[in-house]
Design a protein around this motif. Structure first.
Motif, PDB file in Angstrom:
ATOM      1  N   ASN A 110       0.542  87.979  29.359  1.00  0.00           N
ATOM      2  CA  ASN A 110       1.006  87.147  30.346  1.00  0.00           C
ATOM      3  C   ASN A 110       2.028  88.105  31.371  1.00  0.00           C
ATOM      4  O   ASN A 110       2.449  87.654  32.491  1.00  0.00           O
ATOM      5  CB  ASN A 110       1.679  85.508  29.952  1.00  0.00           C
ATOM      6  CG  ASN A 110       3.105  85.863  29.400  1.00  0.00           C
ATOM      7  OD1 ASN A 110       3.520  86.783  29.504  1.00  0.00           O
ATOM      8  ND2 ASN A 110       3.422  84.898  28.397  1.00  0.00           N
ATOM      9  N   ASN A 153      15.203  90.971  28.026  1.00  0.00           N
ATOM     10  CA  ASN A 153      15.381  89.772  26.916  1.00  0.00           C
ATOM     11  C   ASN A 153      16.978  89.388  27.039  1.00  0.00           C
ATOM     12  O   ASN A 153      17.928  90.077  26.945  1.00  0.00           O
ATOM     13  CB  ASN A 153      15.311  90.567  25.593  1.00  0.00           C
ATOM     14  CG  ASN A 153      15.391  89.606  24.504  1.00  0.00           C
ATOM     15  OD1 ASN A 153      16.691  89.157  23.985  1.00  0.00           O
ATOM     16  ND2 ASN A 153      14.302  89.056  23.905  1.00  0.00           N
ATOM     17  N   ARG A 209      -0.403  95.518  27.911  1.00  0.00           N
ATOM     18  CA  ARG A 209      -0.817  94.460  28.698  1.00  0.00           C
ATOM     19  C   ARG A 209      -2.435  94.135  28.931  1.00  0.00           C
ATOM     20  O   ARG A 209      -3.101  93.005  28.811  1.00  0.00           O
ATOM     21  CB  ARG A 209      -0.357  94.540  30.067  1.00  0.00           C
ATOM     22  CG  ARG A 209       1.427  93.965  30.060  1.00  0.00           C
ATOM     23  CD  ARG A 209       2.102  94.594  31.179  1.00  0.00           C
ATOM     24  NE  ARG A 209       2.198  95.845  31.283  1.00  0.00           N
ATOM     25  CZ  ARG A 209       2.747  96.686  32.421  1.00  0.00           C
ATOM     26  NH1 ARG A 209       2.991  95.996  33.308  1.00  0.00           N
ATOM     27  NH2 ARG A 209       3.169  97.891  32.140  1.00  0.00           N
ATOM     28  N   ALA A 212       3.430  87.801  25.158  1.00  0.00           N
ATOM     29  CA  ALA A 212       4.263  88.498  26.454  1.00  0.00           C
ATOM     30  C   ALA A 212       3.683  89.522  26.917  1.00  0.00           C
ATOM     31  O   ALA A 212       3.834  89.595  28.246  1.00  0.00           O
ATOM     32  CB  ALA A 212       5.696  89.126  25.659  1.00  0.00           C
ATOM     33  N   GLU A 272       4.947  89.125  30.653  1.00  0.00           N
ATOM     34  CA  GLU A 272       6.405  88.726  30.595  1.00  0.00           C
ATOM     35  C   GLU A 272       6.949  90.186  29.866  1.00  0.00           C
ATOM     36  O   GLU A 272       8.253  90.507  30.345  1.00  0.00           O
ATOM     37  CB  GLU A 272       6.647  87.589  29.524  1.00  0.00           C
ATOM     38  CG  GLU A 272       7.778  87.372  29.329  1.00  0.00           C
ATOM     39  CD  GLU A 272       7.977  86.373  28.292  1.00  0.00           C
ATOM     40  OE1 GLU A 272       9.343  86.168  27.622  1.00  0.00           O
ATOM     41  OE2 GLU A 272       7.136  85.451  28.120  1.00  0.00           O
ATOM     42  N   ARG A 273       6.312  90.910  29.182  1.00  0.00           N
ATOM     43  CA  ARG A 273       6.866  92.162  28.502  1.00  0.00           C
ATOM     44  C   ARG A 273       5.935  93.196  29.311  1.00  0.00           C
ATOM     45  O   ARG A 273       4.691  93.150  29.297  1.00  0.00           O
ATOM     46  CB  ARG A 273       6.690  92.199  27.177  1.00  0.00           C
ATOM     47  CG  ARG A 273       7.144  93.423  26.369  1.00  0.00           C
ATOM     48  CD  ARG A 273       7.127  93.608  25.092  1.00  0.00           C
ATOM     49  NE  ARG A 273       7.359  94.824  24.829  1.00  0.00           N
ATOM     50  CZ  ARG A 273       7.542  95.083  23.411  1.00  0.00           C
ATOM     51  NH1 ARG A 273       7.320  94.372  22.404  1.00  0.00           N
ATOM     52  NH2 ARG A 273       7.921  96.572  22.966  1.00  0.00           N
TER      53      ARG A 273
END
Length: 202
Positions: A168, A76, A180, A165, A170-171
């Motif tokens: 996709n 972040n 996820r 997030a 991203e996290r």
């Protein structure tokens, strides 16, 4: 389901983990939180739904996130420089301070209530989405020992952003890729509904 069970087993080993949390000092955390207030509010109730409410969140979860922002495991651009100079004691103190506060209540819009309740409490067997409450509890209170966050009263926009997030990739600081996997199976409508539903949980 296997990922949930594995995560439970992993989560119960908190004391042997490098992320084991030493008890923080609430008063020290309050003094150290001054720089955090612009985004998260003086008492952990953020003035903007872009940023999460930290008030009432489990200290174990907050500490884990701070450690992982610092290590880069959770990426972040805003948080990375904020935590760069924090010691483990600083992070424990901040976590204790915000955990001691109370989150302001949220509300859920009627149009998203039913679907949100359905997914949160029962999941979607056709797409393989498990019930959110299996890990986050029937009232969204989370599970401190496993470092699973409290979701109740969290801003809808923030929860929605985190689900996207995770979906996709991203996290990626979720244990065993569990979030996820779950979020990637959720439809846009389900994400919006669940985010809205948990905002109204108390």
């Amino acid at each position: 389901m296997k990922k949930i069970i594995s995560a439970v087993v992993l989560g119960l080993g908190v004391t042997s983990s490098p992320l084991g949390l030493a008890a923080g000092d609430v008063s020290a955390g309050k003094a150290k939180s001054a720089v955090c207030a612009a985004c998260h509010g003086a008492d952990g109730n953020s003035p903007s739904d872009m940023y999460p409410k930290l008030a009432g969140q489990h200290a174990s979860y907050l500490y884990k996130q701070l450690v992982e922002f610092k290590s880069g495991k959770r990426e972040n651009a805003i948080m990375a420089p904020m935590v760069a100079g924090l010691s483990e004691e600083d992070m424990a103190d901040l976590a204790a301070f915000y955990a001691s506060k109370e989150a302001t209540p949220g509300a859920v819009s009627e149009d998203l209530l039913e679907l949100g309740k359905q997914i949160y409490r029962g999941g979607n067997s056709e797409s393989g989405v498990p019930a959110c409450m299996a890990c986050h509890g029937p009232n969204g209170s989370g599970m401190p020992s496993a470092k699973w966050p409290k979701l109740s009263a969290q801003y809808r926009a923030y929860t929605e952003a985190q689900l996207h997030a995770f979906a996709n990739g991203e996290r990626h600081n979720d244990p065993n890729g569990m979030m996820r996997d779950i979020a990637s199976k959720m439809t846009e409508e389900e994400i919006k509904a669940v985010a809205a539903y948990v905002s109204g949980l108390h």
